[in-house]
Design an enzyme around this catalytic site. Sequence first.
Site, PDB file in Angstrom:
ATOM      1  N   SER A 162      17.128  12.789  13.887  1.00 20.16           N
ATOM      2  CA  SER A 162      18.236  11.873  14.102  1.00 20.16           C
ATOM      3  C   SER A 162      18.711  11.943  15.552  1.00 20.16           C
ATOM      4  O   SER A 162      17.956  11.661  16.467  1.00 20.16           O
ATOM      5  CB  SER A 162      19.360  12.189  13.112  1.00 20.16           C
ATOM      6  OG  SER A 162      20.194  11.064  12.908  1.00 20.16           O
ATOM      7  N   LYS A 214      40.553  -2.417  12.445  1.00 20.67           N
ATOM      8  CA  LYS A 214      40.921  -1.145  13.052  1.00 20.67           C
ATOM      9  C   LYS A 214      40.528   0.014  12.159  1.00 20.67           C
ATOM     10  O   LYS A 214      40.126   1.067  12.632  1.00 20.67           O
ATOM     11  CB  LYS A 214      42.436  -1.122  13.321  1.00 20.67           C
ATOM     12  CG  LYS A 214      42.937   0.198  13.900  1.00 20.67           C
ATOM     13  CD  LYS A 214      42.263   0.500  15.224  1.00 20.67           C
ATOM     14  CE  LYS A 214      42.749   1.814  15.814  1.00 20.67           C
ATOM     15  NZ  LYS A 214      42.028   2.156  17.058  1.00 20.67           N
TER      16      LYS A 214
END
Length: 326
Positions: A162, A214
């Site tokens: 990763s 948000k």
Amino acid sequence: MLLAYLLFLAETATIVVASLLFLAWSPWGRKRGKGPSLQIIDLGQRLEERAVQLLRQRLPKKQAKALCKQRQKARQQRDKEDQQGCLYVIDFKGDLRASAVETLRQEIDVLLAARQEKDQVCVRLESGGGMVNTYGLAAAQLLRLREAGMKLTVLVDSVAASGGYMMAAVAEHIVASPFALVGSIGVIAQVPNFHRWLQEHNVDFEQFTAGKYKRTVTLFGENTDAGRNKLREELGEIHAQFRDLIGRYRPQLDVETVATGEAWLGERALELGLVDELATSDAWIQRAAETQKVLALQFSTRTGLAQRLGLKAQQVWDGIWTPPLA
């Protein structure tokens, strides 16, 4: 019983936080760690000294003395000629936040300031990945070496997955041990949600934001399908950038095949083109030391008790709430 247990946990957490605050403000807690110091180890010389020590025990005194003198002379001649430049070795052991990136930055600063023609860098990299932004920064730091014209090799003994592979991919040459875990080109985010439990206990959770997205998902509020879909969209965008980076620096790769989030052992990774060579870092560095000077660099900083406790607390929190990870 569950409520009593949660109250106990809350009381315990309060005590721990109070203790950390006390330590942080106490004379020994406020004491900062010493500034970073640079350690330099001549790996070739250290290996030679140990070999000589063994030879002196194994061979007759006269024969050992002659052989050791011959070996020392040969090494001094190689160092004097310096035809292949110096190979610098640095280490990166990654955690979830890639917190070693600060040390990496300082090491690269020094390497770039001292670089000479033909100098090379190899990074012994061990990381299962972590936060996208910090591992992206770590990869960008390694790119500084390539942009300066220094050949960059990454050595992987156990795992470069990763975000760890994001770093490895920017190198010109990747070496992995046969059973190293390599790849995992994917992105993941996970978060527990306690909304239903709070409802059952008549506890209200209020969150105020400005901006439609948000906050897409939350620990305590009610998650919506729109919020989940937005998070999936963001993960897809991050994955696309991850794939683009891999394709840019490993053009020989079939990105569609390898960017599935899977990880492979070294031999299969070599077949897929994720790595370029199979060897342990020890064997690779030892071969290099036969023909050129090899210096290992490491910055070390002594941290205070409060800093170490704070780091442990952060690691616990990272295990509870996981932001997008690569």
